[in-house]
Motif scaffolding. Structure first.
Motif, PDB file in Angstrom:
ATOM      1  N   THR A   6      -7.764  -2.735  10.151  1.00  0.00           N
ATOM      2  CA  THR A   6      -8.387  -3.612   9.151  1.00  0.00           C
ATOM      3  C   THR A   6      -7.872  -5.037   9.279  1.00  0.00           C
ATOM      4  O   THR A   6      -6.766  -5.283   9.768  1.00  0.00           O
ATOM      5  N   PHE A   8      -8.505  -9.149   7.117  1.00  0.00           N
ATOM      6  CA  PHE A   8      -9.018  -9.761   5.895  1.00  0.00           C
ATOM      7  C   PHE A   8      -8.786 -11.266   5.942  1.00  0.00           C
ATOM      8  O   PHE A   8      -7.760 -11.736   6.447  1.00  0.00           O
ATOM      9  N   ALA A  71     -13.795  -7.460  -2.312  1.00  0.00           N
ATOM     10  CA  ALA A  71     -13.371  -6.461  -1.339  1.00  0.00           C
ATOM     11  C   ALA A  71     -11.865  -6.502  -1.178  1.00  0.00           C
ATOM     12  O   ALA A  71     -11.215  -7.507  -1.498  1.00  0.00           O
ATOM     13  N   SER A  72     -11.312  -5.414  -0.662  1.00  0.00           N
ATOM     14  CA  SER A  72      -9.903  -5.380  -0.293  1.00  0.00           C
ATOM     15  C   SER A  72      -9.742  -4.473   0.912  1.00  0.00           C
ATOM     16  O   SER A  72     -10.569  -3.582   1.156  1.00  0.00           O
ATOM     17  N   ALA A  73      -8.689  -4.720   1.661  1.00  0.00           N
ATOM     18  CA  ALA A  73      -8.399  -3.905   2.833  1.00  0.00           C
ATOM     19  C   ALA A  73      -6.904  -3.906   3.070  1.00  0.00           C
ATOM     20  O   ALA A  73      -6.305  -4.965   3.264  1.00  0.00           O
ATOM     21  N   SER A  74      -6.317  -2.715   3.008  1.00  0.00           N
ATOM     22  CA  SER A  74      -4.897  -2.534   3.316  1.00  0.00           C
ATOM     23  C   SER A  74      -4.017  -3.585   2.658  1.00  0.00           C
ATOM     24  O   SER A  74      -3.294  -4.328   3.319  1.00  0.00           O
ATOM     25  N   SER A  83     -13.679  -8.622   4.607  1.00  0.00           N
ATOM     26  CA  SER A  83     -12.902  -7.566   5.245  1.00  0.00           C
ATOM     27  C   SER A  83     -13.664  -7.060   6.456  1.00  0.00           C
ATOM     28  O   SER A  83     -14.893  -6.963   6.442  1.00  0.00           O
ATOM     29  N   THR A  85     -13.354  -3.744   9.037  1.00  0.00           N
ATOM     30  CA  THR A  85     -12.723  -2.466   9.332  1.00  0.00           C
ATOM     31  C   THR A  85     -13.219  -1.997  10.691  1.00  0.00           C
ATOM     32  O   THR A  85     -14.429  -1.903  10.916  1.00  0.00           O
ATOM     33  N   HIS A 351     -10.295   0.508   3.251  1.00  0.00           N
ATOM     34  CA  HIS A 351     -11.028  -0.603   2.642  1.00  0.00           C
ATOM     35  C   HIS A 351     -11.644  -0.125   1.337  1.00  0.00           C
ATOM     36  O   HIS A 351     -12.005   1.043   1.185  1.00  0.00           O
ATOM     37  N   VAL A 353     -14.502  -1.567  -1.491  1.00  0.00           N
ATOM     38  CA  VAL A 353     -15.585  -2.553  -1.566  1.00  0.00           C
ATOM     39  C   VAL A 353     -16.487  -2.222  -2.747  1.00  0.00           C
ATOM     40  O   VAL A 353     -16.827  -1.049  -2.975  1.00  0.00           O
TER      41      VAL A 353
END
Length: 383
Positions: A6, A8, A71-74, A83, A85, A351, A353
């Motif tokens: 991932t 970001f 959104a978020s990732a790790s 993000s 992935t 991730h 979302v």
């Protein structure tokens, strides 16, 4: 086996800096395996600024995805972020494409598209990952029903595009750097992979006891309940006052289907003539009830289900989509669900979302799998 990477960024305007930051985090030269797929989710400005296109041109494999409201990732998160992935594997194949635009009917565009995508595959896909456009005239569930008919019921896990505009006018699906307002992107995951699926939506105790019957509907327009205009019915039971339907965005509509499963629908507004616009179609003559959902319901349900997913994953990657309706329940703390997920998963590959509709393979009591477009749900896929 699938490995998840991932990256970001919040850099929207400096295209070169954004792409460099993302590629640096991914470190593909050292981590990429034989077959790969990129999944991009972003605030709509990343499409308009050119970051999505520039990034996709640099990645040596197909990219799919959609816009989102956050959104978020790790452990990295933002309301205005991007993000990416990467799913990468030596023994799993990823085959992707994009359909022709859908106007009135999904039949011809999706039939041509699905046969094009699956022609020549080495085996039946283990799962499908659809990214569906947000259309007010064609419900997302119509895409899923057609996809089910074409695939014979292969499990589908994905999302419906959404954006922050009141009319959702920049809700894009993404494929290889291009953006689409009316086309579906799709990836077929082919191989011996056995994904695990989890979901959580409305607590049983939050469903109001009073049920009614849907007596008039046109696709995703709920026209009448118990033979009176939908808004009038909700006024009669004290849910709506003076025709103001704004508060319904945080009240899930529970639809009881004949096969024993439930559909959860979010309301995105009224039509002005007593009807309601839902994020998906509902069957005529189905029973319907409303439910309550608040801040604590969203955060606590996420904590419980994500903790369960972390235990089941055992280090594998986790893909999560949560309904924008859940986000609307968070009030002045719109990132609270992101923060809870981060707290539960830390640096695990994931991730998270927000979605305009969640595509999820529900398992019925008799063991059959039925793909549904859900609202007000958190859905999870462990790969």
């Amino acid at each position: 086996m699938i490995k998840m990477l991932t990256a970001f960024t919040e850099e929207i305007d400096d295209v070169e800096a954004a792409v460099s930051e993302l590629l640096g985090q991914l470190d593909l030269d050292h981590k990429r395996l034989a077959n790969s797929l990129g999944i991009i989710h972003c605030y709509s400005d990343f499409v308009d600024s050119g970051v999505v296109k520039a990034l996709s041109e640099k990645l040596p494999f197909d990219t799919v995805g959609s816009t989102t409201i956050s959104a978020s990732a790790s452990s990295m998160l933002s309301e205005t972020g991007l993000s990416v992935t990467v799913l990468t594997s030596d023994d799993i194949q990823f085959v992707s494409g994009v359909s022709a635009p859908v106007t009135d009917s999904v039949d011809v565009p999706l039939s041509e598209f699905y046969h094009r995508i699956t022609a020549g595959l080495d085996g039946k896909p283990a799962m499908l990952m659809p990214f569906i456009p947000f259309l007010l005239t064609v419900g997302g569930d119509e895409f899923i029903e057609k996809l089910d008919a074409l695939s014979g019921g292969i499990p589908a896990f994905g999302t419906l595009a959404i954006s922050n505009e009141p009319d959702y006018s920049r809700s894009y699906t993404l494929y290889n750097g291009e953006s689409y307002l009316a086309s579906m992107a799709l990836t077929a995951v082919v191989g011996e992979e056995v994904p695990e699926f989890l979901s959580v939506s409305v607590n049983e105790e939050n469903i109001l006891k009073q049920k009614a019957v849907i007596t008039g509907v046109n696709r995703n327009i709920l026209q009448t309940i118990n033979n009176i205009p939908a808004v009038n019915y909700l006024e009669s039971i004290g849910i709506v006052k003076g025709g103001d339907v704004a508060g319904l965005q945080s009240m899930p509509f529970i639809i009881y289907l004949e096969d024993g499963s439930l559909l959860i629908r979010a309301c995105i507004g009224g039509t002005g003539d007593g009807s309601l616009i839902l994020c998906g179609a509902v069957p005529l003559n189905s029973a319907i009830a409303l439910a309550t959902m608040g801040f604590e319901d969203v955060v606590s349900s996420s904590e419980s289900k994500v903790t369960e997913a972390r235990t089941a994953a055992k280090g594998r990657g986790i893909l999560m989509y949560s309904c924008a309706g859940r986000n609307w329940c968070l009030g002045m703390q719109p990132m609270a669900e992101h923060e809870k997920v981060k707290e539960c998963l830390g640096n695990s590959p994931y991730h998270f979302v927000y979605s305009g509709g969640e595509i999820f393979p529900s398992r019925l009591g008799d063991g059959r799998v039925v793909n549904h477009l859900q609202n007000d749900s958190l859905i999870i896929c462990i790969l």
